[in-house]
Design a protein around this motif. Structure first.
Motif, PDB file in Angstrom:
ATOM      1  N   THR A   1      58.343  43.189   3.386  1.00 40.11           N
ATOM      2  CA  THR A   1      57.132  43.252   2.572  1.00 40.11           C
ATOM      3  C   THR A   1      55.908  43.094   3.475  1.00 40.11           C
TER       4      THR A   1
ATOM      5  N   LEU B   1      53.657  35.767   4.079  1.00 42.40           N
ATOM      6  CA  LEU B   1      55.024  36.271   3.950  1.00 42.40           C
ATOM      7  C   LEU B   1      55.897  35.850   5.125  1.00 42.40           C
TER       8      LEU B   1
ATOM      9  N   TRP C   1      63.752  41.064   3.252  1.00 45.26           N
ATOM     10  CA  TRP C   1      62.861  41.553   2.202  1.00 45.26           C
ATOM     11  C   TRP C   1      61.451  41.000   2.419  1.00 45.26           C
TER      12      TRP C   1
ATOM     13  N   HIS D   1      52.918  46.188   4.435  1.00 43.79           N
ATOM     14  CA  HIS D   1      51.473  45.949   4.370  1.00 43.79           C
ATOM     15  C   HIS D   1      50.812  46.133   5.735  1.00 43.79           C
TER      16      HIS D   1
ATOM     17  N   THR E   1      59.124  52.071   3.378  1.00 42.05           N
ATOM     18  CA  THR E   1      58.866  51.761   1.975  1.00 42.05           C
ATOM     19  C   THR E   1      60.091  52.058   1.115  1.00 42.05           C
TER      20      THR E   1
ATOM     21  N   GLY F   1      53.796  47.951  -7.624  1.00 38.76           N
ATOM     22  CA  GLY F   1      54.358  46.862  -6.826  1.00 38.76           C
ATOM     23  C   GLY F   1      53.710  45.536  -7.194  1.00 38.76           C
TER      24      GLY F   1
ATOM     25  N   TRP G   1      62.632  49.387   1.663  1.00 36.32           N
ATOM     26  CA  TRP G   1      62.182  48.166   0.986  1.00 36.32           C
ATOM     27  C   TRP G   1      62.455  48.261  -0.521  1.00 36.32           C
TER      28      TRP G   1
ATOM     29  N   SER H   1      64.755  45.754  -2.637  1.00 37.94           N
ATOM     30  CA  SER H   1      64.254  45.013  -3.807  1.00 37.94           C
ATOM     31  C   SER H   1      65.234  45.138  -4.962  1.00 37.94           C
TER      32      SER H   1
ATOM     33  N   LEU I   1      59.041  47.204  -8.741  1.00 39.86           N
ATOM     34  CA  LEU I   1      58.894  47.195  -7.281  1.00 39.86           C
ATOM     35  C   LEU I   1      59.582  48.423  -6.692  1.00 39.86           C
TER      36      LEU I   1
END
Lengths: 652, 178
Positions: free
Chosen positions: A257, A359, A253, A261, A213, A497, A216, A220, A627
């Protein structure tokens, strides 16, 4: 001498990386704990050595050591100090050093913050990161050494840093972006270590998740900074060009993402194990692919570094070893890790599966669009893939993603009762439609259907999260604010987010459908009206900068007779390179940017002037910042900070 | 565990290997040796002032009867600094190099050669860049191989160094000059 010290440190770091990679693996295979224990000090020392290397290069720039080819090519005696430092990563060799240093920094952090990870898996994670380090250090030392000297005929002055890169945005964009890129190596290392140790359960997901995370979040922000830089520095008001290098950062990215998840599902439910591991491998592979595309000269791009087939061949070989090796490991080991647990069709699990599919489709679309020129070359067809191709996929994919987002986050894990979900959406959908259409009407009316739909979906996502937040906070029965404080950080991370996504979509919609621009020939004293603002091209003056001469336009902007701002667009000629750069002048507020760029002088007095009115563009940066903040909040949730080990270390 | 399930797991590996083949095909592609419309054709007519011999002009006669390199350079070009020592190295081996000082300031260009050494037997000044247009120059540095008939044999964009010399120039140069 300092440069030689830096160079020597790189070799020492390589030696240590070899130790860090193989000792723990050997220790794991033969059950020797002291061999496993080598990994941590090796990772720390490696960071120290690379820090010395980076400082040595910084010193070479600071002291104008033009006998070093890299310094001579990217600096100049007149270059201001700040840019002399950022010039470290202004070219291929130095940015590679930054890459490796950031990898070592992640290694240092992983070695310091072991948390609840068992010692053996922790050592394997560091070993995998060491292997990646070996690859990149070899790449640097054998094909792209930043400390190479240009003796005996070294230039008296340097060729200067590319003026495009002489910009505050470029001081922070590469470090942010690389921190994100390289950060996915941690998720990758956890995936490989998990595959080797045969441990890919919810506990594993809990260890890997905060690292992923954070990476990420940095990615972002790094991408947003790059977009922001292109927007104000390239001088024609665009913020995304679907350039191969931009795509190279967008693919990890998108895949990342999906990964954050799917890690949620693996942590909470123990599902999607093989899938999550595959995503972790893919996300990092896409980072490596990006590195290959940018540095091999295979694709031409405004951002690409000097072409060199030897470099390309090296990265490709490395890519085959790392990605091929890990996918082979996956193919052999993943079937062993199968885990049976069911979930109903209507459940948070299946909504997150849909999120992943969307995604990954988007990732695939970008991959195809980026590689198509290469494929076309191989098959001898010339087709240029441009924005319409990407938009044709991205607009519907984003809209469907937003539609599914709300029922997804409102559903329970494993099984959601359909009627309860319908009840939640029952008021939300009509209210969002009414509010969304009202917003469109008030803010200027007349938009195509797809734009209205986007606005409605933005309202829908925002409302759903605010209501969900209020309900969850009130559920503590201690008042809204006291309840809000008791909600976990991870929850706020998710909310920020999703809100960030909605704000970005709102900004993109506005700037795509409501911007206006004019290209004009203007004489001093001319007035142009754009979107209700009067831009007066008052006069042109000369200005001398530290390493450039500039022609500066003075452009007062009024609205309804009231002065809004005075803009100063510039045309700069950099002394060392003779390159001419457009420096746009921008006035921003929450609702819109006013953007003026000076084009070419047309004759003695007239200038070509470009004027843009950009509504909502700032929301792109605000949304991206959310984000990033959301990612950091989620990664620092209390449950990750606990040092209690659920797995007994004795098992090691 | 069914074996069929296991085989599915090899799919990502296969997809990646396909991708790697595609990428490798891109690598072989030459981005530096650009085709030139001039290949095999005479060098466009030069009528440019000389940098070193003030008041004289450089003409195509310079190229007749010898194999010659035509090197496009400028003081604003960072890569030119990098390749400069290599050009001197080539000149010391007796290779004839003619310079085209492209879109540059003449005083700076003279200073550059005075301080870094001069590998050129002659340098033509193309201050406006108009001869560069005739040649189809992208930027600096670029190097052309001209045969004794004054025809363009090879065009190379980018840094001239030992690697590019061995790979691109040596096959043409050594075959023809011996």
């Amino acid at each position: 001498m300092v440069a030689e010290l830096g160079h020597f440190c790189l070799w020492l770091a390589l030696a240590l990386a070899v130790l860090q990679s193989f000792a723990p693996v050997y220790g794991y295979a033969t059950g020797k704990p002291w061999m496993l224990a080598v990994a941590r000090p090796a990772a720390m020392l490696q960071w120290l050595l690379l820090t010395v290397g980076l400082l040595a290069l910084a010193w070479a720039f600071y002291s104008h050591d033009f006998s070093i080819s890299y310094v001579a090519g990217h600096s100049n005696s007149k270059l201001p100090l700040g840019y002399r430092i950022s010039a470290i990563w202004g070219g291929h060799e130095g940015s590679l050093l930054l890459w490796v240093w950031i990898l070592a920094l992640w290694g240092l952090l992983v070695s310091l913050l072991r948390g609840a990870v068992p010692k053996d898996i922790h050592a394997l994670v560091l070993a995998v990161m060491g292997m990646i380090g070996i690859g990149f250090l070899c790449f640097m030392l054998f094909t792209s050494n930043p400390f190479d000297r240009n003796l005996p005929w070294f230039p008296l002055d340097g060729g200067d840093l590319n003026p495009l890169l002489q910009d505050p945005g470029l001081i922070i964009h590469p470090p942010m972006l690389y921190t994100g890129y390289v950060g996915f190596s941690v998720a990758f290392a956890f995936a490989i270590a998990g595959l080797i140790a045969g441990k890919l359960d919810p506990a594993w997901a809990r260890w890997a998740r905060p690292w992923t995370t954070v990476a990420w979040a940095f990615l972002s922000i790094g991408i947003a900074l790059g977009s922001w830089w292109a927007y104000y520095e390239l001088g024609w008001g665009g913020w995304w060009f679907w350039d191969p290098v931009e795509n190279a950062s967008l693919m990890p990215w998108l895949c990342g993402t999906a990964l954050i998840h799917s890690l949620a599902v693996t942590e909470k439910r123990g599902l999607f194990r093989a899938w999550t591991v595959l995503l972790a491998i893919t996300a990092f592979s896409l980072c490596l692919l990006g590195t290959f595309l940018v540095r091999s000269g295979v694709l031409t791009s405004v951002h690409s570094f000097a072409n060199d087939p030897a470099r390309g061949a090296f990265i490709l070989a490395f890519l085959v070893v790392v990605v091929g090796g890990s996918l082979a490991l996956f193919a052999v080991r993943a079937p062993v890790l199968r885990h049976r647990a069911g979930f109903e069709f209507l459940s948070r699990d299946s909504f997150l599966l849909a999120n992943n599919l969307i995604l990954l489709t988007a990732t695939f679309v970008v991959l195809m669009g980026t590689l198509f020129p290469l494929l076309g070359e191989a098959l001898d067809i010339k087709i240029s893939v441009r924005a319409p191709y990407f938009n044709a996929f991205f607009v519907p994919l984003t809209l469907v993603l937003m539609m599914l987002l709300v029922p997804g986050m409102s559903s329970n894990w494993k099984k959601q009762e359909g009627r309860a979900l319908l009840k939640r959406l029952f008021w939300l959908v009509p209210v969002s439609i009414v509010l969304g259409v009202a917003v469109v009407a008030i803010s200027g009316g007349e938009l195509p259907f797809v734009a209205v739909l986007a606005v409605v979906l933005v309202v829908y996502v925002l409302l759903a999260h605010i209501v969900d937040w209020a309900q969850k906070a009130l559920a503590f029965r201690s008042g809204l604010l006291a309840g809000a404080r008791r909600l976990p950080r991870a929850y706020y991370g998710m909310v920020l987010g999703h809100i960030g996504l909605a704000i970005i979509v709102a900004g993109v919609t506005q700037v795509s459908f409501r911007e206006s621009e004019r290209d004009l020939r203007m004489l001093p004293g001319d007035v142009a009206t754009v979107a209700g603002y009067e831009f007066t091209f008052a006069q042109v003056v000369d200005r001398a900068g530290p390493n450039f001469n500039a022609v500066r336009g003075i452009v007062p902007v009024t609205s309804n007779g009231r002065l809004v701002t005075t803009l100063h667009p510039e045309k700069r000629t950099y002394l060392a390179s003779g390159q001419v750069m457009t420096e746009a002048a921008i006035h921003s507020n929450l609702w819109r940017d006013l953007y003026v760029a000076l084009g070419e002088p047309i004759d003695d007095t007239a200038w070509a002037v470009r004027i843009y009115y950009k509504p909502g563009i700032g929301w792109l940066w605000i949304g991206s910042l959310l984000l990033g903040i959301g990612g950091v909040l989620a990664a620092t949730d209390r449950r990750y900070r606990s040092r209690k080990s659920e797995e007994a270390d004795a098992a090691a | 565990m069914q074996p069929r399930k296991g085989l599915w797991m090899f799919l990502p590996l296969l997809a990646f290997l396909g991708l790697a083949v595609l990428l490798a095909s891109g690598l072989g592609r030459d981005t530096e040796e650009l085709p030139t419309a001039l290949a095999g054709k005479p060098l466009p007519e030069i009528q440019l002032p000389s940098l070193m011999r003030r008041g004289t002009e450089v003409s195509n006669e310079l190229f007749i009867g010898h194999w010659t390199l035509l090197n496009v350079w400028a003081t604003w070009c960072p890569t030119c600094y990098v390749e400069h020592p290599y050009l001197i190295n080539l000149a010391e081996q007796g290779i004839r190099i003619v310079g085209l000082n492209y879109k540059d300031e003449t005083d700076k260009a003279r200073e550059y050669l005075a301080s870094l050494g001069n590998p050129y037997i002659e340098v033509a000044i193309d201050e406006s860049g108009s001869y560069g247009i005739d040649l189809g120059v992208y930027g600096a540095p670029e190097t052309f191989v001209i045969n004794p008939q004054g025809e363009v044999v090879l065009r190379y964009v980018g840094e001239l160094n030992d690697r590019s010399w061995q790979q691109r120039f040596a096959p043409v140069w050594e075959k023809e000059t011996q």
